[in-house]
Design a protein around this motif. Structure first.
Motif, PDB file in Angstrom:
ATOM      1  N   SER A   1       0.912  -1.145  -0.005  1.00 32.04           N
ATOM      2  CA  SER A   1       0.019   0.041   0.128  1.00 32.04           C
ATOM      3  C   SER A   1       0.813   1.266  -0.040  1.00 32.04           C
ATOM      4  O   SER A   1       0.390   2.176  -0.689  1.00 32.04           O
ATOM      5  N   LYS A   2       1.867   1.231   0.658  1.00 33.33           N
ATOM      6  CA  LYS A   2       2.791   2.329   0.698  1.00 33.33           C
ATOM      7  C   LYS A   2       3.281   2.720  -0.622  1.00 33.33           C
ATOM      8  O   LYS A   2       3.333   3.978  -0.859  1.00 33.33           O
ATOM      9  N   THR A   3       3.997   1.615  -1.280  1.00 35.08           N
ATOM     10  CA  THR A   3       4.457   2.097  -2.651  1.00 35.08           C
ATOM     11  C   THR A   3       3.143   2.440  -3.545  1.00 35.08           C
ATOM     12  O   THR A   3       3.426   3.349  -4.551  1.00 35.08           O
ATOM     13  N   ILE A   4       2.079   1.866  -3.488  1.00 35.46           N
ATOM     14  CA  ILE A   4       0.958   2.125  -4.305  1.00 35.46           C
ATOM     15  C   ILE A   4       0.537   3.747  -4.207  1.00 35.46           C
ATOM     16  O   ILE A   4       0.201   4.442  -4.893  1.00 35.46           O
TER      17      ILE A   4
ATOM     18  N   LEU B   1      -4.971   4.680 -10.443  1.00 35.95           N
ATOM     19  CA  LEU B   1      -5.763   4.506  -9.430  1.00 35.95           C
ATOM     20  C   LEU B   1      -4.918   3.315  -8.543  1.00 35.95           C
ATOM     21  O   LEU B   1      -4.325   2.761  -9.144  1.00 35.95           O
ATOM     22  N   GLY B   2      -5.285   3.337  -7.147  1.00 35.42           N
ATOM     23  CA  GLY B   2      -4.694   2.449  -6.401  1.00 35.42           C
ATOM     24  C   GLY B   2      -5.736   1.938  -5.349  1.00 35.42           C
ATOM     25  O   GLY B   2      -6.445   2.633  -4.820  1.00 35.42           O
ATOM     26  N   VAL B   3      -5.384   0.400  -5.175  1.00 34.25           N
ATOM     27  CA  VAL B   3      -6.417  -0.014  -4.108  1.00 34.25           C
ATOM     28  C   VAL B   3      -5.336  -0.334  -2.882  1.00 34.25           C
ATOM     29  O   VAL B   3      -4.478  -0.952  -3.141  1.00 34.25           O
ATOM     30  N   ILE B   4      -5.730   0.330  -1.679  1.00 37.94           N
ATOM     31  CA  ILE B   4      -4.629   0.216  -0.623  1.00 37.94           C
ATOM     32  C   ILE B   4      -5.481  -0.191   0.680  1.00 37.94           C
ATOM     33  O   ILE B   4      -6.932  -0.262   0.661  1.00 37.94           O
ATOM     34  N   CYS B   5      -4.638  -0.833   1.521  1.00 33.71           N
ATOM     35  CA  CYS B   5      -5.352  -1.188   3.000  1.00 33.71           C
ATOM     36  C   CYS B   5      -5.277   0.055   3.860  1.00 33.71           C
ATOM     37  O   CYS B   5      -4.448   0.866   3.883  1.00 33.71           O
TER      38      CYS B   5
ATOM     39  N   PHE C   1       3.856  -2.721   3.302  1.00 34.15           N
ATOM     40  CA  PHE C   1       2.364  -2.970   3.608  1.00 34.15           C
ATOM     41  C   PHE C   1       1.970  -2.032   4.975  1.00 34.15           C
ATOM     42  O   PHE C   1       2.428  -2.255   5.912  1.00 34.15           O
ATOM     43  N   SER C   2       0.616  -1.497   4.729  1.00 34.01           N
ATOM     44  CA  SER C   2       0.162  -0.725   5.844  1.00 34.01           C
ATOM     45  C   SER C   2      -0.007  -1.726   6.931  1.00 34.01           C
ATOM     46  O   SER C   2      -0.215  -1.163   8.089  1.00 34.01           O
TER      47      SER C   2
END
Length: 297
Positions: free
Chosen positions: A129-132, A143-147, A198-199
């Motif tokens: 998620s941090k990289t996204i 767009l990004g899908v993140i936690c 990763f978050s």
């Protein structure tokens, strides 16, 4: 030097592979190699150092990488806007997706979207998620899908999934007969953790600190299957979303709910005040309808 050369170079660096970049760009691997060779000839210096199958940026390559990103992002934005002006229901959509999302409803949603919009090319990039977040901010992803999407003035967000994490252990583990666990119960355990980009890594580590101990990490991985294999082998415990735990074999792993769970919260982000293409708007509208988001900011 042409935009397509810079685009090819960025994809190779981001994916770490000539063949993967060529596949994303719908060109042959020799064509990708030829573009990089042309860049290096024009610059008079190598941009990539190749050793076995590993690629490393040279000093000049790092400089090109940093300066090429905003140039290519601006070009993509202009191209998308011109397509929309021409009312073409097509385009290219670049979405960042954390590996854990592949075990959710996303494969089905993406499949339905592609059938509804066959002229929109969807490229998926698997990152933490941090990289996204960084790639969306830099314009390399639409767009990004993140936690756990947070309030950030740079992004607009669309939240759609909230799933509690459960503890998974091997059947032979002393905790396997428990029906409920707290983080305090895990103080002496070795954790199989998500990678630091990763978050969820930070969320779990912070919750352990709140319970009075520092997480002891045996292994870090981005791959859910490898994580479950390590746990099944008795090398530690892990935390996975309830939806994934429901698919695990009880003969190989036990999934135990928590009294104070960390939640996997998945949501889409996009850069605020940046042009959003027809392809991106269509995906957001489609995903909103399919996944019934709780809120839009």
């Amino acid at each position: 030097m042409e935009i397509r050369h810079l685009e090819c170079f960025l994809e190779i660096v981001r994916l770490g592979s000539f063949s993967k970049a060529a596949k994303v760009l719908h060109i042959s691997q020799p064509a990708a190699s030829k573009m990089i060779h042309a860049m290096e000839q024009e610059l008079g210096l190598p941009v990539l150092y190749r050793q076995n199958r590993n690629l490393t940026l040279t000093d000049i390559g790092q400089a090109v990488f940093e300066r090429a990103q905003p140039i290519v992002a601006l070009f993509h934005g202009l191209h998308a806007e011109l397509e929309d002006v021409a009312q073409a229901r097509k385009g290219r959509l670049r979405i960042g997706l954390p590996p854990i999302a592949s075990s959710s409803v996303f494969p089905q949603v993406l499949g339905e979207f592609s059938r509804l919009y066959p002229d929109i090319s969807v490229n998926l990039y698997e990152f933490g998620s941090k990289t996204i977040e960084k790639e969306v901010y830099d314009g390399m992803l639409d767009l990004g899908v993140i936690c756990s999407p947070s309030d950030n003035s740079e992004f607009s967000t669309l939240s759609f999934i909230k799933d509690p994490l459960q503890v998974i252990v091997a059947p032979s583990h002393p905790l396997s007969e428990r029906t409920l666990l707290s983080f305090a119960d895990l103080a002496q355990e070795q954790f199989i953790m998500y990678r630091e980009d990763f978050s969820l890594h930070d969320a779990i580590a912070n919750r352990c600190l709140q319970a009075g101990f520092e997480v002891r990490c045996a292994y870090e991985t981005s791959q859910r299957e490898f994580m479950t294999q390590l746990v099944a082998s008795g090398l530690g415990i892990a935390l996975l979303p309830q939806a994934i735990c429901a698919t695990l074999s009880p003969q190989q792993l036990r999934a135990i709910p928590m009294t104070d769970p960390v939640y996997l919260e998945l949501g889409a982000i996009w850069r605020r005040n940046r042009y959003l293409s027809f392809a991106a708007r269509s995906w957001l509208d489609f995903t909103k309808e399919k996944l019934a988001p709780k809120n839009i900011k």
